[in-house]
Design a protein around this motif. Structure first.
Motif, PDB file in Angstrom:
ATOM      1  N   THR A   1       0.812  -1.225   0.000  1.00  0.00           N
ATOM      2  CA  THR A   1       0.000   0.000   0.000  1.00  0.00           C
ATOM      3  C   THR A   1       0.845   1.275   0.000  1.00  0.00           C
ATOM      4  O   THR A   1       0.394   2.312  -0.459  1.00  0.00           O
ATOM      5  CB  THR A   1      -0.913   0.061   1.242  1.00  0.00           C
TER       6      THR A   1
ATOM      7  N   LEU B   1      -3.114   2.725   5.592  1.00  0.00           N
ATOM      8  CA  LEU B   1      -3.727   1.729   4.704  1.00  0.00           C
ATOM      9  C   LEU B   1      -3.218   0.331   5.036  1.00  0.00           C
ATOM     10  O   LEU B   1      -3.966  -0.645   4.990  1.00  0.00           O
ATOM     11  CB  LEU B   1      -3.425   2.057   3.242  1.00  0.00           C
TER      12      LEU B   1
ATOM     13  N   LEU C   1      -5.489  -2.753   6.030  1.00  0.00           N
ATOM     14  CA  LEU C   1      -5.426  -3.990   5.245  1.00  0.00           C
ATOM     15  C   LEU C   1      -5.095  -5.184   6.151  1.00  0.00           C
ATOM     16  O   LEU C   1      -5.695  -6.262   6.022  1.00  0.00           O
ATOM     17  CB  LEU C   1      -4.370  -3.841   4.141  1.00  0.00           C
TER      18      LEU C   1
ATOM     19  N   PHE D   1      -6.206  -6.738  -0.657  1.00  0.00           N
ATOM     20  CA  PHE D   1      -5.475  -5.621  -1.266  1.00  0.00           C
ATOM     21  C   PHE D   1      -6.057  -5.297  -2.642  1.00  0.00           C
ATOM     22  O   PHE D   1      -6.331  -4.134  -2.952  1.00  0.00           O
ATOM     23  CB  PHE D   1      -3.998  -5.978  -1.386  1.00  0.00           C
TER      24      PHE D   1
ATOM     25  N   HIS E   1      -9.553  -3.780  -2.150  1.00  0.00           N
ATOM     26  CA  HIS E   1      -9.534  -2.448  -1.509  1.00  0.00           C
ATOM     27  C   HIS E   1      -8.971  -1.372  -2.410  1.00  0.00           C
ATOM     28  O   HIS E   1      -9.363  -0.234  -2.332  1.00  0.00           O
ATOM     29  CB  HIS E   1      -8.670  -2.484  -0.250  1.00  0.00           C
ATOM     30  N   ARG E   2      -8.055  -1.741  -3.255  1.00  0.00           N
ATOM     31  CA  ARG E   2      -7.301  -0.721  -3.991  1.00  0.00           C
ATOM     32  C   ARG E   2      -8.199   0.107  -4.903  1.00  0.00           C
ATOM     33  O   ARG E   2      -7.854   1.222  -5.268  1.00  0.00           O
ATOM     34  CB  ARG E   2      -6.194  -1.363  -4.817  1.00  0.00           C
TER      35      ARG E   2
ATOM     36  N   ARG F   1      -8.558   3.400  -3.467  1.00  0.00           N
ATOM     37  CA  ARG F   1      -7.393   4.109  -2.971  1.00  0.00           C
ATOM     38  C   ARG F   1      -6.640   4.810  -4.074  1.00  0.00           C
ATOM     39  O   ARG F   1      -5.571   4.414  -4.481  1.00  0.00           O
ATOM     40  CB  ARG F   1      -6.459   3.126  -2.259  1.00  0.00           C
TER      41      ARG F   1
ATOM     42  N   GLY G   1      -3.152   5.491  -3.448  1.00  0.00           N
ATOM     43  CA  GLY G   1      -2.167   4.426  -3.551  1.00  0.00           C
ATOM     44  C   GLY G   1      -1.325   4.525  -4.790  1.00  0.00           C
ATOM     45  O   GLY G   1      -0.328   3.837  -4.939  1.00  0.00           O
TER      46      GLY G   1
ATOM     47  N   THR H   1       4.711   2.929  -5.082  1.00  0.00           N
ATOM     48  CA  THR H   1       3.316   3.317  -5.301  1.00  0.00           C
ATOM     49  C   THR H   1       3.053   3.838  -6.712  1.00  0.00           C
ATOM     50  O   THR H   1       1.898   4.018  -7.071  1.00  0.00           O
ATOM     51  CB  THR H   1       2.843   4.381  -4.283  1.00  0.00           C
TER      52      THR H   1
ATOM     53  N   PRO I   1      -1.008  -1.868  -9.006  1.00  0.00           N
ATOM     54  CA  PRO I   1      -1.034  -2.776  -7.845  1.00  0.00           C
ATOM     55  C   PRO I   1      -0.543  -4.186  -8.155  1.00  0.00           C
ATOM     56  O   PRO I   1       0.144  -4.803  -7.332  1.00  0.00           O
ATOM     57  CB  PRO I   1      -2.507  -2.775  -7.444  1.00  0.00           C
TER      58      PRO I   1
END
Lengths: 195, 171
Positions: B31, B36, B40, B73, B76-77, B80, B83, B113, B117
């Motif tokens: 992340t 975060l 997570l 992850f 969730h991303r 974000r 991120g 980042t 991802p």
């Protein structure tokens, strides 16, 4: 000697000093995990009940055939599910199904989204995620006593939807990628509360 | 007398204390953000706890937790955007500084980042967890060729940020 994997070594070096609060992690995970278990149990119970009801209906229909041929049904011909169960009056429209879903979710959270267009994950740690196509928002419920702080755009961000206080809580709604402010407001206005 | 539930909680607590640091560090690399990563990790362990009776009897509960972390992850991303904040490409030039230089260490997380991802996950599994290409491919549901391609491409993207020293010899 030359490091054959300098990137790997650098990654290890970078996080070597990172230490989470493990006791806090245990507490939060246990609490949230218990909520997930309860939710699963509730869903499993509902599914089982609807299965029983469906079987009862099926048997009743078979009984009807028997009756037509002169036989007597030897089992209950009425569904045996609780009177409040959706099988008695199943939600027919998307809006009704969404509303039923939202009411169930209120067992785990003080707030949820009642909208046929948005699908929301199970609440975890005072928050949950809702999606609608590529759009997504995160809804967080917060202690009522911090509501005043969130009136400052520097704290909440200008695009954040902030609900009124409901009992002990209020909620904020924030946009994910590919999400417009109008969609954030749409979700904010679809919040329902457990109070 | 310890009840089954009490024993479960106790075992789960022991499991988190034994594995939590490693999982949190992985979450941090994925992340690039402490909050975060905390979220997570908590989400992951909550899911593990919800299935703890089954998980604790599995051959490898740690593998279950790691897979849960990766799945969480990736789901969730979506929310974000932060991120994948663009990073100042000049920052990484400091990576030739000593390894314990805090600024250099910050740059490594920030540099990660900028990657998509899935590329980030490939690098973390390959170079931090030291998993094989085959294992990484299986964990991420990719082909081995896909893992190699993503890994090479990701390291190339990091090169201007971290310097050739760190990335080229790895490739």
């Amino acid at each position: 000697m030359e490091d054959p994997m300098p990137f790997g070594t650098a990654l290890h070096d970078r996080v070597r000093d990172e230490h989470p609060d493990l006791d806090h992690l245990v507490r939060v995970a246990t609490r949230s995990g218990t909520r997930i278990r309860r939710r699963r149990h509730a869903i499993a119970t509902a599914v089982t009940a609807s299965g029983v009801a469906a079987v009862a209906i099926g048997v009743a229909m078979l009984g009807g055939s028997d009756l037509r041929s002169g036989g007597e049904p030897d089992v209950a011909v009425q569904p045996t599910a609780p009177a409040s169960h959706p099988v008695d009056q199943p939600p027919r429209t998307r809006a009704e199904r969404a509303h039923a879903r939202a009411l169930r979710a209120l067992q785990d959270a003080p707030v949820y989204v009642d909208s046929p267009d948005w699908r929301c994950d199970q609440p975890l740690d005072e928050k949950f995620i809702c999606t609608h196509g590529a759009a997504s928002v995160v809804v967080v419920w917060r202690p009522a006593e911090t509501w005043a702080d969130y009136q400052d755009p520097a704290k909440a961000g200008p695009e954040t939807f902030i609900s009124d206080v409901h009992g002990q809580f209020f909620a904020t709604v924030n946009a994910g990628p590919d999400t417009t402010h109008a969609q954030v407001v749409e979700v904010g206005e679809a919040l329902i509360w457990a109070e | 007398m310890i009840t089954d539930a009490g024993k479960d909680s106790e075992d789960f607590g022991d499991f988190v204390r034994a594995t939590g640091t490693q999982l949190y560090r992985q979450a941090l690399l994925l992340t690039g953000d402490h909050h975060l990563a905390e979220d997570l990790t908590q989400t992951t362990y909550a899911k593990v706890y919800a299935s703890w009776r089954r998980v604790s009897r599995a051959d490898n509960p740690v593998a279950y937790a790691r897979t849960t972390l990766l799945n969480s992850f990736f789901s969730h991303r979506r929310l974000r955007r932060s991120g994948e904040l663009p990073t100042d490409p000049t920052l990484g030039r400091e990576s030739s500084a000593p390894e314990d230089d805090p600024e250099t260490r910050l740059d490594l997380l920030a540099a990660l980042t900028i990657l998509p991802p899935r590329d980030r996950a490939v690098l973390v599994l390959r170079y931090w967890e030291d998993r094989s290409v085959a294992d990484t491919a299986r964990d991420l549901g990719m082909t081995e060729t896909g893992v190699r391609t993503r890994s090479r491409r990701a390291l190339q993207r990091l090169r201007p940020l971290l310097g050739a020293e760190l990335t080229e010899r790895t490739m």
